[in-house]
Every structure is written in structure tokens, then in C-alpha cells.
Design a protein around this motif. Sequence first.
Motif, mmCIF file in Angstrom:
data_model
loop_
_atom_site.group_PDB
_atom_site.id
_atom_site.type_symbol
_atom_site.label_atom_id
_atom_site.label_comp_id
_atom_site.label_asym_id
_atom_site.label_seq_id
_atom_site.Cartn_x
_atom_site.Cartn_y
_atom_site.Cartn_z
ATOM 1 N N SER A 113 -8.837 8.380 -13.244
ATOM 2 C CA SER A 113 -8.502 9.764 -12.945
ATOM 3 C C SER A 113 -8.699 10.017 -11.470
ATOM 4 N N ARG A 114 -8.829 8.933 -10.716
ATOM 5 C CA ARG A 114 -9.059 9.034 -9.283
ATOM 6 C C ARG A 114 -7.772 9.365 -8.547
ATOM 7 N N LEU A 115 -7.882 9.465 -7.230
ATOM 8 C CA LEU A 115 -6.713 9.690 -6.393
ATOM 9 C C LEU A 115 -6.078 8.359 -5.992
ATOM 10 N N ASP A 116 -6.211 7.344 -6.839
ATOM 11 C CA ASP A 116 -5.772 6.000 -6.444
ATOM 12 C C ASP A 116 -4.333 5.968 -5.927
ATOM 13 N N LEU A 117 -3.440 6.600 -6.662
ATOM 14 C CA LEU A 117 -2.047 6.606 -6.216
ATOM 15 C C LEU A 117 -1.829 7.638 -5.132
ATOM 16 N N LEU A 118 -2.489 8.765 -5.255
ATOM 17 C CA LEU A 118 -2.328 9.826 -4.274
ATOM 18 C C LEU A 118 -2.747 9.375 -2.886
ATOM 19 N N LEU A 119 -3.752 8.499 -2.808
ATOM 20 C CA LEU A 119 -4.240 8.035 -1.516
ATOM 21 C C LEU A 119 -3.145 7.371 -0.695
ATOM 22 N N LYS A 120 -2.130 6.858 -1.378
ATOM 23 C CA LYS A 120 -1.069 6.144 -0.679
ATOM 24 C C LYS A 120 0.034 7.090 -0.190
ATOM 25 N N CYS A 121 -0.053 8.339 -0.582
ATOM 26 C CA CYS A 121 0.993 9.307 -0.260
ATOM 27 C C CYS A 121 0.448 10.293 0.755
ATOM 28 N N LYS A 122 0.495 9.954 2.030
ATOM 29 C CA LYS A 122 -0.120 10.766 3.059
ATOM 30 C C LYS A 122 0.941 11.262 4.024
ATOM 31 N N SER A 123 0.646 12.394 4.635
ATOM 32 C CA SER A 123 1.571 12.931 5.622
ATOM 33 C C SER A 123 1.533 12.120 6.909
ATOM 34 N N ASP A 124 0.449 11.428 7.169
ATOM 35 C CA ASP A 124 0.309 10.624 8.374
ATOM 36 C C ASP A 124 0.789 9.201 8.102
ATOM 37 N N ALA A 125 1.986 8.923 8.511
ATOM 38 C CA ALA A 125 2.578 7.612 8.202
ATOM 39 C C ALA A 125 1.926 6.481 8.960
ATOM 40 N N HIS A 126 1.151 6.805 10.022
ATOM 41 C CA HIS A 126 0.533 5.759 10.824
ATOM 42 C C HIS A 126 -0.811 5.316 10.260
ATOM 43 N N ALA A 127 -1.333 6.073 9.312
ATOM 44 C CA ALA A 127 -2.621 5.689 8.726
ATOM 45 C C ALA A 127 -2.373 4.749 7.561
ATOM 46 N N PRO A 128 -2.981 3.560 7.573
ATOM 47 C CA PRO A 128 -2.733 2.600 6.498
ATOM 48 C C PRO A 128 -3.292 3.090 5.171
ATOM 49 N N THR A 129 -2.763 2.530 4.115
ATOM 50 C CA THR A 129 -3.276 2.887 2.804
ATOM 51 C C THR A 129 -4.627 2.224 2.591
ATOM 52 N N ILE A 130 -5.388 2.767 1.661
ATOM 53 C CA ILE A 130 -6.651 2.155 1.303
ATOM 54 C C ILE A 130 -6.537 1.710 -0.146
ATOM 55 N N PRO A 131 -7.389 0.891 -0.687
ATOM 56 C CA PRO A 131 -8.717 0.588 -0.176
ATOM 57 C C PRO A 131 -8.719 -0.342 1.033
ATOM 58 N N LEU A 132 -9.702 -0.113 1.898
ATOM 59 C CA LEU A 132 -9.901 -0.964 3.060
ATOM 60 C C LEU A 132 -10.553 -2.271 2.613
ATOM 61 N N PRO A 133 -10.457 -3.319 3.424
ATOM 62 C CA PRO A 133 -11.048 -4.607 3.042
ATOM 63 C C PRO A 133 -12.513 -4.461 2.654
ATOM 64 N N ALA A 134 -12.877 -5.007 1.522
ATOM 65 C CA ALA A 134 -14.219 -4.785 0.967
ATOM 66 C C ALA A 134 -15.130 -5.991 1.158
ATOM 67 N N THR A 135 -15.132 -6.539 2.360
ATOM 68 C CA THR A 135 -16.085 -7.598 2.691
ATOM 69 C C THR A 135 -16.689 -7.277 4.052
ATOM 70 N N PHE A 136 -17.776 -7.955 4.356
ATOM 71 C CA PHE A 136 -18.398 -7.803 5.659
ATOM 72 C C PHE A 136 -17.757 -8.777 6.648
ATOM 73 N N GLY A 137 -18.136 -8.697 7.907
ATOM 74 C CA GLY A 137 -17.597 -9.601 8.916
ATOM 75 C C GLY A 137 -18.410 -9.489 10.190
ATOM 76 N N ARG A 138 -18.013 -10.259 11.203
ATOM 77 C CA ARG A 138 -18.710 -10.249 12.489
ATOM 78 C C ARG A 138 -17.838 -9.579 13.553
ATOM 79 N N LEU A 139 -18.467 -8.748 14.379
ATOM 80 C CA LEU A 139 -17.795 -8.274 15.575
ATOM 81 C C LEU A 139 -17.742 -9.385 16.620
ATOM 82 N N LYS A 140 -18.861 -10.070 16.771
ATOM 83 C CA LYS A 140 -18.976 -11.103 17.800
ATOM 84 C C LYS A 140 -19.194 -12.457 17.133
ATOM 85 N N LYS A 141 -18.246 -13.360 17.315
ATOM 86 C CA LYS A 141 -18.345 -14.707 16.768
ATOM 87 C C LYS A 141 -18.637 -15.673 17.909
ATOM 88 N N PRO A 142 -19.181 -16.860 17.568
ATOM 89 C CA PRO A 142 -19.591 -17.355 16.252
ATOM 90 C C PRO A 142 -21.003 -16.903 15.911
#
Length: 499
Positions: free
Chosen positions: A9-38
Motif C-alpha cells: 500500500s506504499r507509494l512504490d509506483l507513485l514514487l516513479k511518477c514525479k514532476s521533476d524529470a531530472h530526479a532519478p527514480t528510487i529505491p536508491l542503491p541499498a549497499t554501502f561504499g567508499r568515498l575514498k578508495k582503496p
Amino acid sequence: MSRLPHGLSRLDLLLKCKSDAHAPTIPLPATFGRLKKPANPVQLQVLTHEKLIAVLEKIALDMGKETDLSGPAPAGMTFFGQFVDHDITLDATSALGSRIEPATIPNVRTPALDLDCVYGAGPEASPHLYGAGDAKHFLVYGNAICAFDLARTKNGTALIGDPRNDENMVVSQIQANMIALHNILMAKCLEDPAFYAELKGCAHMGMSSNAWAENVPDRNMVFEEVRRFMRMHYQWVVWNELLPAFVDQACLDEARQKDTFGKDAPIMPVEFSGAAYRFGHATTQPDYRLRTSDKAQVDMMTILGFGQRDDVVDMAHFFDIDGKAAQRARPVGPTLGKALTALHFIQDQVELHDIDHTLTLPQSQNLPLRNMIRDRYTYQLTNGEKMAHWLRDELGLHAPEVKIHPHLKKHGITKTPLWLYCLQEAEQHGNGCLTGVGGAIVASVFARLLRLDGTTYWHAHGFKPSDHFENKGGVMAGMMKYAETHRAHIPHADQLQNG
């Protein structure tokens, strides 16, 4: 109308229908990562691992203070910051004593400011968080012992989206007030057409009416509108009140204007979750006053949660409600409430497998030491000095020189664990706020969460907080007051109580 998949009953589909076409759809990547490698493994030339840990322990013990130090932020912002952390991060994979590559760590929380710690996955996918029948879109709230506490199971476990939000009495009360606020808004929408029209107008900002009609069933419409209204105000408070309380405004302005670390940076960097955002530990006081009826302040260790409460915490002691000054958080710096250096509820010694060394029990119970051990031996983070060099010389950002900690300097150590570096940076150059490295990391992560999720208030042009939450102490104070003022009149109260 589009047919939603079973159990949602979430906004799962609604989240993809935005007035701002430049904003990517979510969900965003759900893992961690490094800013500075290695990775930056511990490299010893003179000291042994045991000696290095002893030096870090000395630093950690010296950080603990028994006296209050008042900064500009109300004390509640420390605990609200904890609440926000629980909304966007949960590393349930890595162990303190074992090295792990961040990209392999799943983030159990959605990396979005979406209040999933309150709402779970919605009434159909998380039914244990909601009432039934006429109360199906109301969150369970209160119990037989305390009507304004969290709903609980018979053994005292809180029925909430993230169990960590019951780990101390203050963050538990913030969670309870957020739940109460949702229920109050639901009731007012169903009872007062003018109130509903106002809330609906806000909730639909930045999203087309067709998107709502096509993706949200009528039976769930009011619930989803209230949820988005709640989310937008919560997001506004995070960016406009929480972060300015602890982060240099120049860092926030920079992150708002551009993507600080570039479009390929991880959504949830371990430099944020494992170091910079842990600044909140350094804003704790050794004791707090919880209620107006209390004659004295209580030791921080006595406010631990995870169990039944027979009274509520008075948010007027933690937020500047009606402009009346509450208790204050510590300014960000290399000190913290002494209780955090001896967490007696921890009874397991940390085993550092890579170096075949086991911390003593007092070392294992020392939170600032645990932070630095996690930095050096679990995540192997880039040190503060190298991060500052990167920001200053390669990214062209402000990153002042930080004096090495005396205990490190005494033993010939020239590099500082990132968490400690951020705190020293705040004390030496930020006037008690994160700046330079720490400010850039924290500001950039929140700016990306707000920018990359097209449903946030950033994409709802013209949004301003509701007049119902207007308060001399700020919008967060207004939300807490509104919840406390109206929580005794929530409909279906008996049906929503549990435990």
C-alpha cells in the motif's frame, strides 16, 4: 486505476511518477561504499597493534566527561539525529572485529528520508504496526501501563519499524510522538474537510494528480497523503534544523549547490556511517532531566530503553518549545558524556581476528574506542589527514589543517582515525560544528538523499512547513508540541494499544 502488487500500500509506483524529470527514480542503491578508495589498512612501523590500541584507548578515556558542556543546539537534537540515523542506515552484516569490504554490506534501511522506521512497509506489508478495521490506517500506539508510550508485546518489545528506536527513553519518546502525530493527522483529515484540503494540497506538491489517482487506491488515499505530509516536514526539519545545529552552514550551502563528491559517489558511504555521522556521540551530556516533575537530572545510563515505561519524557526539556530554552547538547568536539566510555550492558569481548588480538572487557565497553577500532580494523577508512588533502587539493573544497592529537603525536603517530579527526576539526575550526572533512561528508550525504529522491520536499517547489507546527522553538519543537497537545484525543485509542 493501476493494480498494485499484493501486499503493498506504499507509494512504490507513485514514487516513479514525479514532476521533476531530472530526479532519478528510487529505491536508491541499498549497499554501502567508499568515498575514498582503496582500503587503508593499519600499517605499523614502531608500535605493535596492542600498543596502538592502548593509545587509542587513552584518547577514548580522556574524551569522557562528567560535567555538562552546553553548545547552541537543544539536547533533543542529539537524539533526533539518532532517530534519523536509524531511518537511513542499518549494517546488520559486519562485525566489529572482522574486516569487511563496504560494497558487500547491505543497508537494511532504505537510504531515503522516508520514515520507514515509523511506517515500516505500510499497512498491508507491515500489518503488525497498524490497527484493524476502522483503525487500519492508524499506527499502534500506547499500552496498558502508559498510554503515550510505544505499543509493546507482552515481554515489553516495542512494536515499531526499527527496534533500535527504543534503545533509550528519549529517542523512544520521539518515535512515540511521531506515531501519535500520524494518528492525530489521520483523525483530523477524516473529521475536518478544511484541514484535509490543506494537508492534501501539501502532500500532492511536486507530483501530478494523475499519478496519485492511477497509483494509489482510494481506500489508501488519505493514509498515503498523511504519510507524505509527515515525510516532507521531517525532511525539512532534517535539512533546516538538525544539520545546521551541528554542521557548518557553508558546508550545507556547498552541498546544496552541487554534488560534492560527484555522481559516482556511493549513496551511503562508510566514511559517513562509520565515522563522520557518529559525531552525535560527542554531543551527549553525562546526565539529563527527563520530566518537569523530576527533582534532579539522571545519569545517561539510566535512560536506557528496550522495555516497558510507566511515564513519558517531557519534550520541553529537549526542544525549545515556545521559545523556552531546553537543555543543550554538547558542541561537536572530542568530548562526550563519560557514561559512553563504559557501556556495562556489553558483556562480550571484541576479537580482532586479522591481528589475533582480543580487547579487554573495559576496552570492548568503551564506545569511542569501538568507533576507532571499527574505523581502523573493520572498515579500514582513509585517515583524516588524507581525506583533508583530497578535499583541499583535488576537489577544491575548504579543509583546514588540524593539529594532531597529543597522544598520537607523543607516540610518533601522524595519521588520525577519521571519526576523531572530524571531532577535532569541529573544535579547532568549526566553533563546535562539523566543518571541512566532517562537514563535507555529512552535508553531501543528506543533500544527495534529498536530491536523488524525487519525492522529497526539495522537489516540491513552494513547500513551506504547516502553520500548525509553527513555533518559536522551530518546526521540530512545533511537531513535538502538536503531538503532545492532541495525543489524548486519538480515536480508536483502545484498539491501538498493545501490551
